[in-house]
Design a protein around this motif. Structure first.
Motif, PDB file in Angstrom:
ATOM      1  N   ILE A 175      41.383  33.819  43.275  1.00 12.92           N
ATOM      2  CA  ILE A 175      42.461  33.466  42.338  1.00 12.92           C
ATOM      3  C   ILE A 175      43.478  32.564  43.020  1.00 12.92           C
ATOM      4  CG2 ILE A 175      44.437  34.395  41.057  1.00 12.92           C
ATOM      5  CD1 ILE A 175      42.619  36.852  40.416  1.00 12.92           C
ATOM      6  N   GLY A 176      43.848  32.893  44.265  1.00 15.08           N
ATOM      7  CA  GLY A 176      44.812  32.076  45.000  1.00 15.08           C
ATOM      8  C   GLY A 176      44.334  30.661  45.238  1.00 15.08           C
ATOM      9  N   ARG A 177      43.053  30.487  45.475  1.00 17.87           N
ATOM     10  CA  ARG A 177      42.491  29.160  45.730  1.00 17.87           C
ATOM     11  C   ARG A 177      42.237  28.381  44.442  1.00 17.87           C
ATOM     12  NH1 ARG A 177      41.161  24.430  46.738  1.00 17.87           N
ATOM     13  NH2 ARG A 177      39.364  23.870  47.975  1.00 17.87           N
ATOM     14  N   ASN A 178      41.759  29.060  43.409  1.00 15.83           N
ATOM     15  CA  ASN A 178      41.283  28.357  42.215  1.00 15.83           C
ATOM     16  C   ASN A 178      42.219  28.402  41.020  1.00 15.83           C
ATOM     17  OD1 ASN A 178      38.601  27.496  43.158  1.00 15.83           O
ATOM     18  ND2 ASN A 178      38.284  29.693  43.382  1.00 15.83           N
ATOM     19  N   ILE A 179      43.161  29.332  40.991  1.00 14.55           N
ATOM     20  CA  ILE A 179      44.038  29.442  39.821  1.00 14.55           C
ATOM     21  C   ILE A 179      45.492  29.227  40.220  1.00 14.55           C
ATOM     22  CG2 ILE A 179      44.820  30.932  37.931  1.00 14.55           C
ATOM     23  CD1 ILE A 179      42.015  32.216  37.965  1.00 14.55           C
ATOM     24  N   ASP A 180      46.071  30.189  40.942  1.00 14.57           N
ATOM     25  CA  ASP A 180      47.488  30.084  41.291  1.00 14.57           C
ATOM     26  C   ASP A 180      47.806  31.018  42.461  1.00 14.57           C
ATOM     27  OD1 ASP A 180      50.240  29.785  41.352  1.00 14.57           O
ATOM     28  OD2 ASP A 180      50.597  30.779  39.430  1.00 14.57           O
ATOM     29  N   PRO A 181      48.252  30.479  43.596  1.00 14.69           N
ATOM     30  CA  PRO A 181      48.585  31.334  44.746  1.00 14.69           C
ATOM     31  C   PRO A 181      49.670  32.371  44.429  1.00 14.69           C
ATOM     32  CG  PRO A 181      48.512  29.033  45.403  1.00 14.69           C
ATOM     33  CD  PRO A 181      48.391  29.063  43.909  1.00 14.69           C
ATOM     34  N   LYS A 182      50.669  31.979  43.656  1.00 10.26           N
ATOM     35  CA  LYS A 182      51.750  32.908  43.310  1.00 10.26           C
ATOM     36  C   LYS A 182      51.224  34.066  42.473  1.00 10.26           C
ATOM     37  CE  LYS A 182      56.473  32.905  41.470  1.00 10.26           C
ATOM     38  NZ  LYS A 182      56.936  33.891  42.390  1.00 10.26           N
ATOM     39  N   LEU A 183      50.364  33.773  41.518  1.00  8.92           N
ATOM     40  CA  LEU A 183      49.756  34.826  40.704  1.00  8.92           C
ATOM     41  C   LEU A 183      48.945  35.778  41.585  1.00  8.92           C
ATOM     42  CD1 LEU A 183      48.913  36.077  37.958  1.00  8.92           C
ATOM     43  CD2 LEU A 183      47.016  34.436  37.954  1.00  8.92           C
ATOM     44  N   ALA A 184      48.185  35.229  42.519  1.00 13.62           N
ATOM     45  CA  ALA A 184      47.349  36.054  43.386  1.00 13.62           C
ATOM     46  C   ALA A 184      48.183  36.999  44.239  1.00 13.62           C
ATOM     47  CB  ALA A 184      46.494  35.160  44.286  1.00 13.62           C
TER      48      ALA A 184
ATOM     49  N   PHE B 100      48.562  39.817  41.019  1.00 15.67           N
ATOM     50  CA  PHE B 100      47.244  40.430  41.107  1.00 15.67           C
ATOM     51  C   PHE B 100      47.138  41.444  42.234  1.00 15.67           C
ATOM     52  CE2 PHE B 100      42.913  40.595  42.695  1.00 15.67           C
ATOM     53  CZ  PHE B 100      42.225  40.909  41.540  1.00 15.67           C
ATOM     54  N   HIS B 101      47.736  41.137  43.369  1.00 18.29           N
ATOM     55  CA  HIS B 101      47.576  41.930  44.589  1.00 18.29           C
ATOM     56  C   HIS B 101      47.780  43.420  44.362  1.00 18.29           C
ATOM     57  CE1 HIS B 101      49.063  43.445  48.560  1.00 18.29           C
ATOM     58  NE2 HIS B 101      47.931  42.881  48.920  1.00 18.29           N
ATOM     59  N   SER B 102      48.953  43.813  43.872  1.00 20.50           N
ATOM     60  CA  SER B 102      49.232  45.248  43.722  1.00 20.50           C
ATOM     61  C   SER B 102      48.696  45.805  42.406  1.00 20.50           C
ATOM     62  CB  SER B 102      50.727  45.517  43.846  1.00 20.50           C
ATOM     63  OG  SER B 102      51.428  44.836  42.837  1.00 20.50           O
ATOM     64  N   TYR B 103      48.754  45.018  41.335  1.00 16.07           N
ATOM     65  CA  TYR B 103      48.271  45.523  40.051  1.00 16.07           C
ATOM     66  C   TYR B 103      46.776  45.816  40.094  1.00 16.07           C
ATOM     67  CZ  TYR B 103      52.795  44.498  38.052  1.00 16.07           C
ATOM     68  OH  TYR B 103      54.140  44.492  37.785  1.00 16.07           O
ATOM     69  N   ALA B 104      46.025  44.963  40.748  1.00 13.60           N
ATOM     70  CA  ALA B 104      44.577  45.197  40.853  1.00 13.60           C
ATOM     71  C   ALA B 104      44.299  46.455  41.666  1.00 13.60           C
ATOM     72  CB  ALA B 104      43.891  43.991  41.489  1.00 13.60           C
ATOM     73  N   GLY B 105      45.091  46.698  42.687  1.00  8.62           N
ATOM     74  CA  GLY B 105      44.914  47.916  43.479  1.00  8.62           C
ATOM     75  C   GLY B 105      45.072  49.163  42.630  1.00  8.62           C
ATOM     76  N   TRP B 106      46.126  49.195  41.814  1.00  9.72           N
ATOM     77  CA  TRP B 106      46.339  50.355  40.932  1.00  9.72           C
ATOM     78  C   TRP B 106      45.262  50.452  39.863  1.00  9.72           C
ATOM     79  CZ3 TRP B 106      48.829  54.434  42.127  1.00  9.72           C
ATOM     80  CH2 TRP B 106      49.910  54.362  43.007  1.00  9.72           C
ATOM     81  N   LEU B 107      44.858  49.313  39.325  1.00  8.24           N
ATOM     82  CA  LEU B 107      43.807  49.317  38.313  1.00  8.24           C
ATOM     83  C   LEU B 107      42.493  49.841  38.892  1.00  8.24           C
ATOM     84  CD1 LEU B 107      42.734  48.566  35.481  1.00  8.24           C
ATOM     85  CD2 LEU B 107      42.271  46.280  36.400  1.00  8.24           C
ATOM     86  N   PHE B 108      42.104  49.351  40.069  1.00 13.21           N
ATOM     87  CA  PHE B 108      40.861  49.789  40.687  1.00 13.21           C
ATOM     88  C   PHE B 108      40.927  51.263  41.082  1.00 13.21           C
ATOM     89  CE2 PHE B 108      39.474  45.275  42.194  1.00 13.21           C
ATOM     90  CZ  PHE B 108      39.265  44.922  40.885  1.00 13.21           C
ATOM     91  N   PHE B 109      42.082  51.719  41.570  1.00  8.97           N
ATOM     92  CA  PHE B 109      42.259  53.139  41.883  1.00  8.97           C
ATOM     93  C   PHE B 109      42.033  53.991  40.637  1.00  8.97           C
ATOM     94  CE2 PHE B 109      45.532  56.428  41.201  1.00  8.97           C
ATOM     95  CZ  PHE B 109      44.974  57.443  41.956  1.00  8.97           C
ATOM     96  N   THR B 110      42.608  53.566  39.519  1.00  4.42           N
ATOM     97  CA  THR B 110      42.472  54.316  38.265  1.00  4.42           C
ATOM     98  C   THR B 110      41.024  54.320  37.803  1.00  4.42           C
ATOM     99  OG1 THR B 110      44.738  53.715  37.660  1.00  4.42           O
ATOM    100  CG2 THR B 110      43.299  54.470  35.892  1.00  4.42           C
ATOM    101  N   ILE B 111      40.364  53.190  37.880  1.00  4.23           N
ATOM    102  CA  ILE B 111      38.955  53.103  37.474  1.00  4.23           C
ATOM    103  C   ILE B 111      38.097  54.049  38.312  1.00  4.23           C
ATOM    104  CG2 ILE B 111      36.912  51.593  37.479  1.00  4.23           C
ATOM    105  CD1 ILE B 111      38.855  49.297  36.673  1.00  4.23           C
ATOM    106  N   VAL B 112      38.276  54.019  39.621  1.00  8.13           N
ATOM    107  CA  VAL B 112      37.468  54.863  40.505  1.00  8.13           C
ATOM    108  C   VAL B 112      37.778  56.345  40.249  1.00  8.13           C
ATOM    109  CG1 VAL B 112      37.079  55.540  42.916  1.00  8.13           C
ATOM    110  CG2 VAL B 112      37.132  53.127  42.291  1.00  8.13           C
TER     111      VAL B 112
ATOM    112  N   MET C 115      38.745  38.807  45.166  1.00  4.10           N
ATOM    113  CA  MET C 115      39.284  38.247  43.926  1.00  4.10           C
ATOM    114  C   MET C 115      40.656  37.622  44.162  1.00  4.10           C
ATOM    115  SD  MET C 115      38.076  41.187  41.231  1.00  4.10           S
ATOM    116  CE  MET C 115      38.896  40.454  39.812  1.00  4.10           C
ATOM    117  N   LEU C 116      41.481  38.269  44.973  1.00  2.51           N
ATOM    118  CA  LEU C 116      42.807  37.737  45.291  1.00  2.51           C
ATOM    119  C   LEU C 116      42.675  36.347  45.914  1.00  2.51           C
ATOM    120  CD1 LEU C 116      45.844  39.397  46.790  1.00  2.51           C
ATOM    121  CD2 LEU C 116      44.798  37.579  48.112  1.00  2.51           C
ATOM    122  N   ILE C 117      41.778  36.216  46.875  1.00  2.00           N
ATOM    123  CA  ILE C 117      41.592  34.929  47.547  1.00  2.00           C
ATOM    124  C   ILE C 117      41.034  33.895  46.566  1.00  2.00           C
ATOM    125  CG2 ILE C 117      40.279  33.747  49.357  1.00  2.00           C
ATOM    126  CD1 ILE C 117      40.535  36.430  50.972  1.00  2.00           C
TER     127      ILE C 117
END
Length: 170
Positions: free
Chosen positions: A137-146, A150-162, A133-135
């Motif tokens: 988002i970086g290619r299709n939306i915004d590299p800075k956002l990715a 997204f990079h660290s926030y998604a990690g924490w979100l996925f950790f919490t979900i699991v 997803m990071l890649i």
């Protein structure tokens, strides 16, 4: 409430001591486990899995397994040890072990112990999804956002979900 937390800690004093002890040794243990990321088969599986995932959205995949680079089009990232997912796996295992200890009387241990390998696999899969997803988002939306958001926030979100999902399943 604070009173409920205090009551739980008092009821499970030794669990609180074990959690504090684990929190002291986990950072050093995580640093030792970083070496696993340098294990070529694990690196290969992760990068190949991300590449497989990315092929669903594009045929412009760049993959350099030897140097651990992967990307779409002109957005290419290096997958280093901090992106390997070992930290998320360690955190999921720590949460599940604490859960199993605290609720050992309410759980069927023969079945509940299955949560550990399921948690490890789910965490690994979520890390592959996060990198893909990071890649994307970086290619299709915004590299800075990715990279910066997204990079660290998604990690924490996925950790919490699991973690919470497996605790609920338990």
């Amino acid at each position: 409430s604070p009173a409920a937390w205090a009551g739980m800690i008092l009821d499970h004093k030794w669990v609180a001591v074990a959690i504090i002890g684990a929190s002291i040794i986990l950072p050093d243990t995580a640093r030792l486990l970083e070496r696993l990321w340098l294990w070529d088969p694990l690196t290969g599986v992760t990068l190949s899995s991300v590449a497989f995932l990315l092929r669903a959205s594009s045929d412009q995949i760049f993959l350099d397994s030897q140097n651990r680079y992967i990307g779409l089009g002109d957005f290419i990232v290096e997958i280093n040890t901090t992106c390997s997912g070992y930290q998320g796996i360690g955190l999921v295992v720590a949460v599940l072990v604490a859960y199993l200890v605290i609720y050992r009387r309410e759980l069927r241990m023969s079945r509940a112990l299955l949560l550990l390998p399921i948690g490890i696999l789910a965490s690994f899969a979520m890390n592959i999804l996060r990198i893909g997803m990071l890649i994307w988002i970086g290619r299709n939306i915004d590299p800075k956002l990715a990279l910066d958001g997204f990079h660290s926030y998604a990690g924490w979100l996925f950790f919490t979900i699991v973690s919470m999902g497996l605790a609920a399943a338990g």
